[in-house]
Design an enzyme around this catalytic site. Structure first.
Site, mmCIF file in Angstrom:
data_model
loop_
_atom_site.group_PDB
_atom_site.id
_atom_site.type_symbol
_atom_site.label_atom_id
_atom_site.label_comp_id
_atom_site.label_asym_id
_atom_site.label_seq_id
_atom_site.Cartn_x
_atom_site.Cartn_y
_atom_site.Cartn_z
ATOM 1 N N HIS A 168 -6.895 -5.530 2.322
ATOM 2 C CA HIS A 168 -5.811 -5.024 3.000
ATOM 3 C C HIS A 168 -5.213 -6.261 3.767
ATOM 4 C CE1 HIS A 168 -6.736 -0.726 2.467
ATOM 5 N NE2 HIS A 168 -8.037 -1.176 2.155
ATOM 6 N N ASP A 218 0.722 -1.250 -0.018
ATOM 7 C CA ASP A 218 0.097 -0.133 0.001
ATOM 8 C C ASP A 218 0.851 1.443 0.005
ATOM 9 O OD1 ASP A 218 -3.169 0.539 1.183
ATOM 10 O OD2 ASP A 218 -1.967 2.339 1.172
ATOM 11 N N ILE A 219 0.566 2.425 -0.657
ATOM 12 C CA ILE A 219 1.394 3.589 -0.865
ATOM 13 C C ILE A 219 1.419 4.329 0.708
ATOM 14 C CG2 ILE A 219 -0.539 5.105 -1.981
ATOM 15 C CD1 ILE A 219 1.481 5.629 -4.120
ATOM 16 N N GLY A 236 -16.338 2.850 3.661
ATOM 17 C CA GLY A 236 -15.073 3.363 3.609
ATOM 18 C C GLY A 236 -14.108 2.964 2.542
ATOM 19 N N GLN A 237 -14.713 2.437 1.455
ATOM 20 C CA GLN A 237 -14.119 1.930 0.149
ATOM 21 C C GLN A 237 -13.663 3.160 -0.635
ATOM 22 O OE1 GLN A 237 -15.723 -0.971 -2.255
ATOM 23 N NE2 GLN A 237 -13.890 -1.264 -3.623
ATOM 24 N N HIS A 245 -10.272 -5.043 -3.160
ATOM 25 C CA HIS A 245 -8.992 -5.189 -2.721
ATOM 26 C C HIS A 245 -9.141 -5.772 -1.087
ATOM 27 C CE1 HIS A 245 -10.056 -1.119 -2.224
ATOM 28 N NE2 HIS A 245 -9.184 -1.180 -1.081
ATOM 29 N N ASN A 303 -12.879 -3.097 2.723
ATOM 30 C CA ASN A 303 -13.782 -2.134 2.816
ATOM 31 C C ASN A 303 -14.683 -2.108 1.625
ATOM 32 O OD1 ASN A 303 -12.463 -0.908 5.281
ATOM 33 N ND2 ASN A 303 -11.221 -0.035 3.782
HETATM 34 P P1 5GP Z 1 -9.922 1.574 0.458
HETATM 35 O O1 5GP Z 1 -9.988 2.719 1.351
HETATM 36 O O2 5GP Z 1 -10.594 1.718 -0.861
HETATM 37 O O3 5GP Z 1 -10.163 0.258 1.081
HETATM 38 O O4 5GP Z 1 -8.062 1.467 0.169
HETATM 39 C C1 5GP Z 1 -7.473 2.057 -1.009
HETATM 40 C C2 5GP Z 1 -6.146 1.814 -0.356
HETATM 41 O O5 5GP Z 1 -5.509 1.949 -1.859
HETATM 42 C C3 5GP Z 1 -5.518 2.895 0.535
HETATM 43 O O6 5GP Z 1 -5.083 2.106 1.566
HETATM 44 C C4 5GP Z 1 -4.469 3.465 -0.282
HETATM 45 O O7 5GP Z 1 -3.354 3.847 0.529
HETATM 46 C C5 5GP Z 1 -3.991 2.650 -1.358
HETATM 47 N N1 5GP Z 1 -3.706 3.174 -2.746
HETATM 48 C C6 5GP Z 1 -4.377 4.234 -3.424
HETATM 49 N N2 5GP Z 1 -3.640 4.682 -4.561
HETATM 50 C C7 5GP Z 1 -2.695 3.795 -4.559
HETATM 51 C C8 5GP Z 1 -1.504 3.395 -5.468
HETATM 52 O O8 5GP Z 1 -1.608 4.388 -6.534
HETATM 53 N N3 5GP Z 1 -0.686 2.600 -5.286
HETATM 54 C C9 5GP Z 1 -0.626 1.885 -4.046
HETATM 55 N N4 5GP Z 1 0.191 0.795 -3.822
HETATM 56 N N5 5GP Z 1 -1.720 1.882 -3.222
HETATM 57 C C10 5GP Z 1 -2.546 2.800 -3.129
#
Ligand code: 5GP
Ligand code: ZN
Length: 112
Positions: free
Chosen positions: A101, A30-31, A92-93, A99, A86
């Site tokens: 986590h 994750d970034i 909270g998605q 995906h 999420n």
């Molecule tokens: P969500 O809130 O949708 O469950 O989580 C999305 C996740 O994707 C976040 O933890 C965010 O840091 C990660 N993320 C968003 N854009 C990128 C990206 O371009 N590269 C990577 N490696 N992670 C990303």
């Protein structure tokens, strides 16, 4: 799905720190990690969210679940880990491509 960040990562159009890849799954760091180790497991196919899974996805979903502990072991996580999916706005998605986590490593974590 030209606007989907994770489809672009799958296609190699956006770089990622890859930890695993096969024909149907990709995993990368994750970034913005919440924990010392924080990876995302994504299906290569664009599936919007957990709410869109059907019986036809059962094996794929199971493979994501089975991959999580294998990746934690590979990345040296020995004290346990957390898996989070999420789903949708209220879940909270933020990225609308399914995906999982997977977070681990010694506490404290920055979040979660
Ligand atoms: P969500 O809130 O949708 O469950 O989580 C999305 C996740 O994707 C976040 O933890 C965010 O840091 C990660 N993320 C968003 N854009 C990128 C990206 O371009 N590269 C990577 N490696 N992670 C990303
Ligand atoms: Zn996508």
């Amino acid at each position: 799905m030209t606007d989907c960040i994770f489809c672009k990562i799958v296609a190699g159009q956006i770089p990622c720190k890859k930890v695993y890849e096969d024909e149907e799954l990709l995993a990368f760091h994750d970034i913005h990690p919440w924990a010392p180790v924080h990876v995302l497991i994504v299906p290569k196919a664009h599936i919007e969210s957990h709410a869109d899974l059907t019986d036809a996805h059962a094996q794929l979903a199971g493979r994501m679940m089975v991959l999580a502990p294998q990746l934690m072991k590979q990345l040296g996580v020995s004290g346990g880990f957390r898996t989070v999916i999420n789903t949708g706005r209220d879940g909270g998605q933020e990225v609308m491509h399914l995906h999982m986590h997977v977070m681990g490593g010694p506490r404290p974590w920055s979040k979660g």
